[in-house]
Design a protein around this motif. Structure first.
Motif, PDB file in Angstrom:
ATOM      1  N   ALA A 153      15.799 -12.586  -9.182  1.00  6.46           N
ATOM      2  CA  ALA A 153      15.327 -13.942  -8.910  1.00  6.46           C
ATOM      3  C   ALA A 153      15.442 -14.826 -10.150  1.00  6.46           C
ATOM      4  CB  ALA A 153      13.877 -13.901  -8.420  1.00  6.46           C
ATOM      5  N   ASP A 154      15.110 -14.277 -11.327  1.00  5.97           N
ATOM      6  CA  ASP A 154      15.238 -15.048 -12.558  1.00  5.97           C
ATOM      7  C   ASP A 154      16.692 -15.398 -12.839  1.00  5.97           C
ATOM      8  OD1 ASP A 154      12.524 -14.967 -12.961  1.00  5.97           O
ATOM      9  OD2 ASP A 154      12.582 -13.299 -14.379  1.00  5.97           O
ATOM     10  N   PHE A 155      17.589 -14.455 -12.600  1.00  4.44           N
ATOM     11  CA  PHE A 155      19.016 -14.724 -12.808  1.00  4.44           C
ATOM     12  C   PHE A 155      19.499 -15.848 -11.885  1.00  4.44           C
ATOM     13  CE2 PHE A 155      21.627 -11.567 -15.307  1.00  4.44           C
ATOM     14  CZ  PHE A 155      20.563 -11.157 -16.092  1.00  4.44           C
ATOM     15  N   LYS A 156      19.045 -15.815 -10.645  1.00  5.20           N
ATOM     16  CA  LYS A 156      19.458 -16.850  -9.696  1.00  5.20           C
ATOM     17  C   LYS A 156      18.934 -18.210 -10.121  1.00  5.20           C
ATOM     18  CE  LYS A 156      19.354 -18.065  -4.787  1.00  5.20           C
ATOM     19  NZ  LYS A 156      18.901 -17.650  -3.431  1.00  5.20           N
ATOM     20  N   ALA A 157      17.648 -18.278 -10.522  1.00  3.62           N
ATOM     21  CA  ALA A 157      17.058 -19.557 -10.908  1.00  3.62           C
ATOM     22  C   ALA A 157      17.665 -20.097 -12.194  1.00  3.62           C
ATOM     23  CB  ALA A 157      15.547 -19.403 -11.068  1.00  3.62           C
ATOM     24  N   GLU A 179      14.301 -14.854 -17.979  1.00  7.09           N
ATOM     25  CA  GLU A 179      12.869 -14.985 -17.684  1.00  7.09           C
ATOM     26  C   GLU A 179      12.292 -16.274 -18.235  1.00  7.09           C
ATOM     27  OE1 GLU A 179       8.690 -12.571 -18.576  1.00  7.09           O
ATOM     28  OE2 GLU A 179      10.620 -11.526 -18.691  1.00  7.09           O
ATOM     29  N   HIS A 180      12.777 -16.720 -19.410  1.00  5.38           N
ATOM     30  CA  HIS A 180      12.195 -17.905 -20.038  1.00  5.38           C
ATOM     31  C   HIS A 180      12.877 -19.202 -19.618  1.00  5.38           C
ATOM     32  CE1 HIS A 180      10.516 -14.788 -22.727  1.00  5.38           C
ATOM     33  NE2 HIS A 180       9.550 -15.666 -22.938  1.00  5.38           N
ATOM     34  N   THR A 181      14.120 -19.134 -19.165  1.00  7.77           N
ATOM     35  CA  THR A 181      14.786 -20.365 -18.731  1.00  7.77           C
ATOM     36  C   THR A 181      14.587 -20.637 -17.242  1.00  7.77           C
ATOM     37  OG1 THR A 181      16.872 -19.133 -18.410  1.00  7.77           O
ATOM     38  CG2 THR A 181      16.557 -20.277 -20.513  1.00  7.77           C
ATOM     39  N   ALA A 182      14.341 -19.603 -16.441  1.00 10.19           N
ATOM     40  CA  ALA A 182      14.192 -19.800 -14.995  1.00 10.19           C
ATOM     41  C   ALA A 182      13.079 -20.781 -14.640  1.00 10.19           C
ATOM     42  CB  ALA A 182      13.966 -18.454 -14.312  1.00 10.19           C
ATOM     43  N   PRO A 183      11.893 -20.706 -15.286  1.00 10.86           N
ATOM     44  CA  PRO A 183      10.822 -21.630 -14.874  1.00 10.86           C
ATOM     45  C   PRO A 183      10.804 -22.962 -15.617  1.00 10.86           C
ATOM     46  CG  PRO A 183       9.930 -20.004 -16.373  1.00 10.86           C
ATOM     47  CD  PRO A 183      11.390 -19.701 -16.243  1.00 10.86           C
ATOM     48  N   LEU A 184      11.854 -23.281 -16.388  1.00 10.44           N
ATOM     49  CA  LEU A 184      11.838 -24.529 -17.160  1.00 10.44           C
ATOM     50  C   LEU A 184      11.707 -25.742 -16.245  1.00 10.44           C
ATOM     51  CD1 LEU A 184      14.569 -23.983 -19.909  1.00 10.44           C
ATOM     52  CD2 LEU A 184      12.091 -24.035 -20.196  1.00 10.44           C
ATOM     53  N   PRO A 185      10.903 -26.735 -16.631  1.00  7.27           N
ATOM     54  CA  PRO A 185      10.808 -27.967 -15.827  1.00  7.27           C
ATOM     55  C   PRO A 185      12.157 -28.660 -15.730  1.00  7.27           C
ATOM     56  CG  PRO A 185       9.059 -27.858 -17.478  1.00  7.27           C
ATOM     57  CD  PRO A 185      10.020 -26.749 -17.800  1.00  7.27           C
TER      58      PRO A 185
END
Length: 775
Positions: free
Chosen positions: A222-226, A437-443
């Motif tokens: 999921a993180d890779f996709k986001a 993991e750290h770039t996936a949730p970036l605004p």
């Protein structure tokens, strides 16, 4: 374009189109003098000739798959027994249907013999098999198996003679070819060597090297996709270009001549194709890798573009179905972007930054810009986060690929050496996991955009306008200021205005789709988890958003998939104390599988008993059901399991909540008979199902109800009758499908419900009325 349009049309349409295109090319050749405008004339002839060839190829294949015994069986939805050859790896599908269903797969195959009313027919017809059962997972391409099932028509545009719904397990008739057997052994060796790595790394490394994602963590996926890194999990021309580049570098160091370098690079790519398994997608990647290697070796992008064009034309001619493949389009456009856009962008950027950084930035940006139109068609979103994510992950991709490739080759010969070599590969994959993991949730990392043709047209209009505006210094500064303000608003102001997690939260109903996952506060960084939802990714995301790093207790109310399917997400990177399960149904299939899974995790399993109580931080949890006796029967096996749900009463200093699992009418009546403790907050049973006892809802005394339910679910949850009953009682309902995560907090000395996400239909964030007050 010709293949894209003609796929799904009749063979006659393709044949007529081929004839018209050929006639046009002949007319231009005959009627236009060769001495005038020779360049445009030859280009027109070439385009028309290529279109005629592709149209003819499409017509031939459409006719081939639309006629014959397999097509006849599909047209009649008939059942038959067939001998098929597996042509690609079985692909696991998402689990659907019921609690702990059998594994399901989609298997590309080719029918070579089929039984008909007239006897046994020999042929070669491409099909897709829909199968279930773990025995399909181990099949390798080129294996011949016998299957029985029902034949049906494929979707228009698919060059398939049929889709086959297979019944039962396959009967293996022959083993795989030597190259597929070798590939299987090498891939198995890579997986075994990777077992010394942490779970996330051991799952990702085979995916990076050979596209084997069978053991990959769902949250990492999921993180890779986001983050726009999913392309790293598919074997592409980039993988082969890395291997070929390393071979060329070694050959240059050894002083080998140019011809020897080319041979060594070709041998390395072929060896990599064997390790990755010579499937159609890998063979396509081999061609793309050759294109990239050619451009890299010559240093001339025009040579690379010409080679890319010839490769695409040849692939579409021999495999017209690629014209409708998003994966093929992404691969081609990414390669084209790197060849055409990256050199110029690199030269411009190199005046402002080191050349190596300029090249890395230009390659990542060019590839992302080139594939954006396809991403808009596919998912209806723009992903600017993909550029920095790929830029940060890029330096680790080549070491991980090369070391993993070496591990796969060495493992069958010396496992100890392979396991020593895999550790630095694990460091590289660990870095890529951290980046994702750290770039996936970036605004603003992913920006919503209309999908389909509408989104593509809007993008086509927006890009020229953006280029026109950004060419001038004044407008460029204004746009930069607006974007900076927007980023600050999202990253700084939004968390202040809508703080999450809310301070002093006591209970959270996680938005996990059609399922239940509740968090009960157990102190700083700790929570008791009551059910885990149907999928690991949403529950892990919810736990991360609440800052939970330790789970002293997990309560699994009953072993249905929508309550236990996400258990991996709870365990991901967290210490788990013990797991409480229902005392009933232990002999059932679902309960046995759950117990086996918990034993595998070496976690203590306790059977719930009424009166059992625990205190964690601000919360005291007490089990009030089910009773020690057999659970009340229901309308079917599923209802009986629901009625065995563990029911928990949670007390805090300022109020309480009743977490009722999926209990239905019979179990609700039993709880009423024994006495139901009142609670201000009710987790509505069974996602708001219509099988409820109005007296149960009234006896709870709740003034706010949490309904954990998936958007547009096919069960009709929550039922209108349940919502109406809550309204009559003055209970305000909050739904995860409409409001996202729901948190119970303390406001002005009473419990209140705060909705995290989308606009709630019922005044999210307002105080929940207490006992004796009207809401």
């Amino acid at each position: 374009m010709t293949a894209l349009v003609l796929l799904g049309r009749s063979a006659a349409t393709g044949a007529v189109t081929a004839g018209l295109m050929a006639a046009g090319a002949l007319a231009v050749a005959v009627l236009t003098p060769a001495q005038r405008a020779a360049g445009p004339r030859n280009a027109v002839i070439a385009v028309l000739g290529c279109a005629a060839a592709v149209a003819g190829s499409v017509a031939f294949r459409v006719h081939a798959v639309g006629t014959g015994p397999v097509a006849d069986l599909a047209g009649r939805n008939a059942s038959a027994t067939a001998e098929v050859v597996v042509t690609d790896d079985p692909r696991a599908t998402s689990r659907q249907g019921g609690p702990f269903p059998r594994e399901s797969f989609v298997v590309p195959a080719r029918v070579e013999a089929v039984g008909t009313g007239a006897g046994r027919a020999m042929l070669r017809a491409p099909v897709v098999l829909f199968v279930s059962g773990a025995e399909w997972r181990s099949l390798l391409p080129s294996q011949r198996v016998e299957v029985s099932g029902r034949f049906g028509r494929a979707d228009p545009g698919e060059l398939l003679a049929a889709v086959v719904l297979v019944r039962g397990a396959p009967r293996v008739l022959s083993g795989p070819s030597w190259e597929q057997r070798a590939a299987g052994a090498l891939r198995s060796g890579l997986r075994e060597a990777a077992d010394v790595l942490p779970p996330e790394q051991r799952g990702l490394l085979p995916g990076l090297v050979v596209g084997d994602v069978s053991r990959m963590d769902e949250q990492v996926k999921a993180d890779f996709k986001a983050a726009g890194l999913s392309h790293l999990l598919a074997v592409s021309g980039a993988n082969l270009a890395v291997v070929a580049g390393a071979a060329v570098a070694l050959a240059r160091t050894a002083g080998l001549p140019l011809a020897a370098r080319a041979v060594l690079a070709a041998a390395a790519m072929v060896a990599f194709a064997v390790v990755a398994r010579p499937s159609p997608s890998v063979l396509r990647a081999l061609l793309m890798g050759g294109v990239a290697a050619l451009a890299l070796g010559t240093g001339r992008s025009r040579d690379g573009v010409a080679a890319l064009s010839v490769t695409v034309l040849g692939l579409v001619f021999f495999v017209p179905g690629l014209a409708r493949s998003y994966g093929f389009a992404l691969s081609v456009l990414a390669t084209a972007g790197i060849l055409v856009l990256a050199p110029g962008w690199r030269d411009r950027l190199s005046t402002r930054m080191p050349r190596w950084l300029a090249e890395a930035t230009a390659v990542a940006a060019a590839a992302q810009v080139a594939v954006t139109p396809v991403l808009v068609l596919m998912s209806g979103q723009l992903a600017p986060v993909a550029i920095p994510a790929n830029l940060l992950a890029g330096p680790a991709v080549a070491p991980a690929t090369l070391l993993g490739f070496a591990v796969a080759l060495i493992a069958p010969l010396h496992m100890g050496l392979a396991q020593l070599l895999v550790r630095p590969a694990g460091l590289a994959t660990g870095w890529i996991i951290e980046v994702a993991e750290h770039t996936a949730p970036l605004p603003l990392g992913v920006i919503p955009w209309p999908g389909g043709v509408t989104g593509l047209l809007l993008l086509a209009g927006a890009v020229p306008l953006a280029v026109l505006v950004l060419r001038h210094r004044g407008p460029r500064l204004i746009v930069l200021a607006v974007l900076t303000g927007l980023v600050l608003a999202v990253t700084v102001a939004a968390p202040i205005v809508a703080r999450w997690p809310p301070r002093g939260w006591l209970l959270v109903a996680c938005d996990v789709g059609q399922g239940d996952a509740l968090l009960v506060a157990a102190g700083p960084g700790r929570a008791v988890v009551v059910d885990a939802g149907p999928d690991p990714v949403p529950v892990d995301r919810c736990l991360r958003s609440m800052g939970v790093v330790e789970v002293p207790l997990v309560v699994l109310t009953h072993p249905h998939l929508d309550h236990v399917g996400g258990l991996d997400g709870v365990f991901r990177g967290r210490a788990v104390g013990a797991v409480v399960v229902t005392p009933h149904g232990a002999g059932e299939r679902e309960g046995v599988r759950l117990s086996t899974d918990l034993a595998r995790r070496h976690v203590v399993e306790w059977a719930a008993r009424p009166g059992a109580s625990w205190r964690f931080g601000p919360s005291e949890l007490t089990v009030i059901g089910p009773t020690a006796e057999a659970s009340p029967p229901g309308a079917g096996e599923g209802a009986a399991v629901n009625n065995a749900s563990v029911v928990v009463h949670v007390r805090w200093a300022v109020g309480s909540a009743l977490l009722s699992g999926d209990v239905e009418t019979e179990a609700q009546a039993e709880l009423l008979r024994r006495g139901l403790p009142p609670a201000e907050i009710l987790k509505v049973p069974h996602h708001g199902s219509g099988r409820h006892d109005p007296a149960f809802l009234a006896a709870s005394g709740a003034r706010a109800a949490l309904i954990s339910v998936g958007a547009d679910n096919g069960y009709g949850h929550p039922a209108p009758s349940t919502l109406a009953a809550l309204r009559r009682l003055g209970v305000r309902a909050y739904r995860t499908d409409l409001s996202g995560d729901l948190a119970v907090v303390v406001r002005e000395g009473a419990l209140a419900v705060i909705a995290r996400g989308r606009a709630a239909p019922s005044a999210g964030g307002r105080q929940a009325p207490g006992p004796g007050r009207q809401g």
